[in-house]
Design an enzyme around this catalytic site. Structure first.
Site, PDB file in Angstrom:
ATOM      1  N   ASP A 679      50.481 -16.982   2.508  1.00 29.16           N
ATOM      2  CA  ASP A 679      49.932 -17.447   1.231  1.00 29.16           C
ATOM      3  C   ASP A 679      50.021 -16.345   0.173  1.00 29.16           C
ATOM      4  O   ASP A 679      50.383 -16.596  -0.979  1.00 29.16           O
ATOM      5  CB  ASP A 679      48.475 -17.875   1.420  1.00 29.16           C
ATOM      6  CG  ASP A 679      47.864 -18.430   0.150  1.00 29.16           C
ATOM      7  OD1 ASP A 679      48.347 -19.463  -0.335  1.00 29.16           O
ATOM      8  OD2 ASP A 679      46.916 -17.804  -0.371  1.00 29.16           O
ATOM      9  N   LYS A 683      52.412 -16.129  -3.384  1.00 30.13           N
ATOM     10  CA  LYS A 683      51.892 -15.748  -4.708  1.00 30.13           C
ATOM     11  C   LYS A 683      52.664 -14.571  -5.293  1.00 30.13           C
ATOM     12  O   LYS A 683      52.973 -14.549  -6.494  1.00 30.13           O
ATOM     13  CB  LYS A 683      50.405 -15.420  -4.605  1.00 30.13           C
ATOM     14  CG  LYS A 683      49.539 -16.619  -4.229  1.00 30.13           C
ATOM     15  CD  LYS A 683      48.090 -16.222  -3.975  1.00 30.13           C
ATOM     16  CE  LYS A 683      47.257 -17.429  -3.587  1.00 30.13           C
ATOM     17  NZ  LYS A 683      45.850 -17.084  -3.257  1.00 30.13           N
TER      18      LYS A 683
END
Length: 814
Positions: A679, A683
């Site tokens: 994750d 980003k």
């Protein structure tokens, strides 16, 4: 005195007829004297045409249909008239049915159906309905009389569309009403020739009957009762915000009717116009509504236009060539050839160079029109100074109408600008010198979008619409709906933003409401919905509605809708999403999304992809737009991992701390989805791409927090048991950092075109040292921020802040 006219939909059933009778009784009481014109019961005229055709073909099926027709009228009598008083009425119906049966039998024997015979057959619809209703009115206590309009209205012998002899007919009407004081129940649609033959008045014949009687009697008003609240600003089936127009001029009503608005057939207004008798369009289902008044003048000119009408399906013929320039008589030859073939021209557009003429016709006339024009210009086509006629099908005409448009600068500009903003291509344009209307020919597929765009431009009083299609009702999606529901009224009042949620979908079901879903009960509506959720269904519906200000909001965690983004954006619909999958996918797809957004004139907004509600992505974009160059980025980009390492002090083992975070709802259901670092890597990839680096996921060096000996799949409890074996390893890293006066932080880093995600120890002077709770933090070092980085810090997780960020992006779409 007033003349009232009720169409077939108003007398479609005995219950409807009872409602009509109450309207008539009230009007008779309020106005002193009325006359009432009735059409045949709903669908009866079509039934009579079918009966005639069946008989003409020799089929005996007409006998069955005739019996059904008789029973329908018998049933109406049984519902409206007490049993003791039915006998003479039923006898009259039987007499008419017998006469009709004899005519049909004759048609079946000779297998020929002339216009005269068909008119006589069609007359039974109005004769039966008006007679039955006149008897029902008597039963209600009204002094009513049945008037067969054939006794008074005289026509030529143009069967199917009789032309009234007004001199004779007006005199007949005046004399009749002087000697008859009863409320007259009049048959619409029919008249007689001078030889006493039955004839019909063509399309809109019952309206025409009312107009003739109203004009001859110089009544106060003619009321045309339908099943809609007067004339609407647009077709409500296509434009959800359409509303009733209080008044129109005769000319405005004519123009709107010509271009498809459901008003009144233009020729039927002529008698009333000639005598300056107002016409009011009323709704049988809503009799207290004032409807629309049509007259010489129009009141309350609040808007620049009165309405928008359209013809859904037309064909456009193009005649062009150098041999047309400066040659007299070209237009005469074109339209003369069409007139000879009885082809109606809907719209004309000619280039000022005289090089081309465009004409719009109904699709079923297009090929015939092409042939007759090419025949007329046979020699010019052979000489190649006029091209062969081209036909373009699947087109529509959209028209704005209003007397206020005359000599008002900017109206045409608003019309074309609204179409341009909605990416609607204009194929041809027409405007009369009266400036009463402007028409544009567009692709049929763009019609709904065009109508909504134009309506918003002219009638929204400055309010900008936002129509939301939401996919995903998890924590973020549900919170977003709560925030929208709380803010709707304030945004409408203070910011002129009209926000509606038009569609909501979860993984199982979907609900639609063009007028906006009630957000206080969306959960029960979605639960009770019978429509199965499917990305194709949602996107197809969204594209077909083409609502102005449409925004697709993807709050799903997966990729079900991601592949639809290019299609949605290309259609001019903006996309807002907290879902990182699209922006962290293959670079080619990442670029295709931007290309689709540019081509469609739509926005793709994803502020919440990084830092939840923090202004990380927007700030980065602003820096680059202003000419700044990013030199390095550092960030703690996971609220979950921020909480874990901000809380990790060695008092409880690392694995227990992770379990505690899961219990509090800070991690994903499977904490490995947080600990694997993917994750954070997504980003960082997004920030790298926004900074101008053409980077793929494989270019990021990723250090997972899941030790190599721990299973990446399987039972979560088993995962925690395996993690216990590595608690000492994490404790050793913690103690090593402490000895140096540092703390552990899971940091994403971009520098010199290289990206990494790893666990690092940072000293007390580092911006990340004092991080608390589940905060995210990002530090941008750039050409402008070279001595000290630009730092953005705050809560980086949580449904409220993320939903708030999504909401802010939605508002940016307008």
């Amino acid at each position: 005195m007033k003349v009232l006219k009720f169409g077939g939909s108003s007398v479609g059933s005995p219950s409807r007829i009872k409602e009509v009778i109450e309207i008539v009784v009230k009007s008779d009481k309020d106005n002193g004297r009325v006359a009432v014109v009735f059409s045949a019961f709903q669908g009866v005229t079509d039934t009579l045409i079918n009966l005639a055709n069946l008989a003409c073909s020799g089929s005996q099926q007409y006998l069955t249909s005739l019996e059904e027709l008789k029973e329908r009228h018998f049933e109406a009598v049984r519902e409206l008239i007490p049993v003791k008083k039915q006998s003479h009425i039923l006898t009259n119906i039987l007499f008419n049915i017998k006469e009709l049966s004899d005519i049909l039998h004759g048609v079946s024997l000779i297998k020929e159906l002339t216009g005269k015979t068909l008119d006589h057959i069609l007359s039974f619809g109005e004769r039966l309905s008006a007679f039955i209703i006149s008897e029902a009115l008597k039963e209600r206590g009204v002094d009513a009389g049945f008037l067969d309009s054939r006794e008074l209205l005289i026509c030529d012998d143009s069967f199917g569309s009789g032309r009234i002899n007004f001199e004779i007919s007006d005199k007949n009407i005046e004399l009749y009403f002087k000697s008859h004081s009863k409320l007259q129940v009049i048959t619409g649609f029919i008249a007689s020739t001078k030889r006493g033959e039955t004839i019909t008045l063509g399309r809109g014949g019952s309206d025409y009957t009312a107009s003739i009687f109203g004009a001859a009697l110089q009544v106060e008003e003619i009321e045309i009762w339908t099943d809609v609240d007067g004339v609407m600003t647009a077709d409500p089936r296509k434009v959800k915000d359409a509303f009733s127009v209080s008044s129109l001029t005769y000319d405005e009503a004519m123009e709107m009717s010509h271009f498809g608005a459901k008003v009144i057939y233009p020729p039927t207004m002529q008698p009333a116009m000639d005598r300056n008798v107002p016409i009011r369009i009323m709704n049988t289902l809503n009799p207290s509504f004032p409807g629309t008044l049509i007259g010489r003048k129009s009141e309350n000119e609040r808007f620049a236009i009165k309405g928008i009408s359209s013809i859904d399906n037309i064909s456009l013929l193009l005649i062009q060539g150098s041999g047309m320039i400066g040659v007299a008589g070209i237009s005469k030859r074109v339209f003369g050839s069409l007139a000879n073939m009885n082809i109606n021209v809907i719209l004309i557009s000619q280039a000022s160079s005289e090089h081309s003429i465009c004409i719009a016709v109904m699709p079923d006339s297009a090929v015939k029109a092409k042939k007759c024009i090419e025949k007329e210009f046979k020699y010019e086509i052979q000489a190649k100074i006029v091209n062969e006629v081209s036909i373009t099908n699947d087109l529509s005409i959209v028209t704005v109408v209003g007397a206020q448009m005359r000599q008002t600068p900017g109206n045409a500009g608003k019309f074309f600008q609204s179409l341009g903003r909605s990416k609607v291509n204009i194929i041809a344009i027409a405007q009369g010198s009266s400036e009463l209307d402007i028409s544009a020919v567009i692709a049929k597929s763009d019609l709904s979008k065009a109508l909504n765009a134009i309506h918003t431009t002219y009638f929204n009083n400055g309010h900008k619409p936002i129509n939301i299609f939401l996919a995903g009702t998890g924590l973020i999606g549900s919170e977003l709906l709560r925030q929208i529901e709380r803010q709707q009224k304030e945004l409408f009042s203070n910011s002129l933003l009209k926000i509606e949620v038009v569609a909501i979908a979860n993984s199982r079901k979907i609900i639609f409401d063009n007028h906006g879903i009630n957000l206080t009960q969306w959960e029960s509506s979605l639960t009770n919905s019978k429509e199965i959720a499917d990305p194709d269904t949602l996107v197809e519906k969204m594209l077909s509605l083409s609502l102005q200000g449409s925004v697709f909001v993807d709050c799903t965690p997966g990729e079900s809708y991601v592949n639809k983004y290019p299609e949605i954006l290309s259609a001019g619909i903006s996309v807002v999403t907290p879902n990182k999958k699209a922006n962290s996918s293959k670079l080619e797809f990442y670029r295709s999304i931007r290309s689709s957004s540019k081509n469609g004139g739509s926005k793709f907004l994803y502020e919440t992809n990084v830092g939840a509600g923090l202004p990380v992505v927007g700030t980065l974009k602003d820096l680059i737009s202003c000419g700044d160059k990013i030199e390095s980025i550092e960030g703690v980009l996971s609220g979950t991992l921020s909480y874990i390492f901000n809380s990790y002090d060695g008092k409880i083992p690392f694995s227990e701390l992770v379990r505690e975070a899961q219990v509090k709802g800070y991690t994903e259901p499977d904490p490995r989805d947080d600990l694997n670092g993917m994750d954070v890597a997504r980003k960082l990839l997004i920030l790298a791409r926004e900074s101008g680096f053409n980077m793929e996921m494989v270019d990021i060096r990723l250090e997972s927090l899941i030790p190599e000996g721990v299973s990446l799949q399987g039972d979560v409890d088993e995962f925690y048991r395996e993690m216990k074996g590595y608690d000492s390893s994490f404790e050793e890293k913690l103690n090593s950092a402490r000895r140096d006066g540092k703390v552990l932080r899971y940091i994403a880093s971009l520098k010199d075109g290289k990206a990494s995600v790893s666990l690092k120890a940072v000293e007390s002077t580092h911006p990340f040292f004092s991080l608390k709770a589940n905060d995210n933090i990002v530090a941008f070092s750039s050409k402008y921020y070279s001595t000290r980085p630009l730092v953005i810090q705050g809560p980086g997780a949580g449904a409220e802040v993320t939903a708030c960020g999504v909401f802010a992006d939605i508002l940016k779409c307008v």
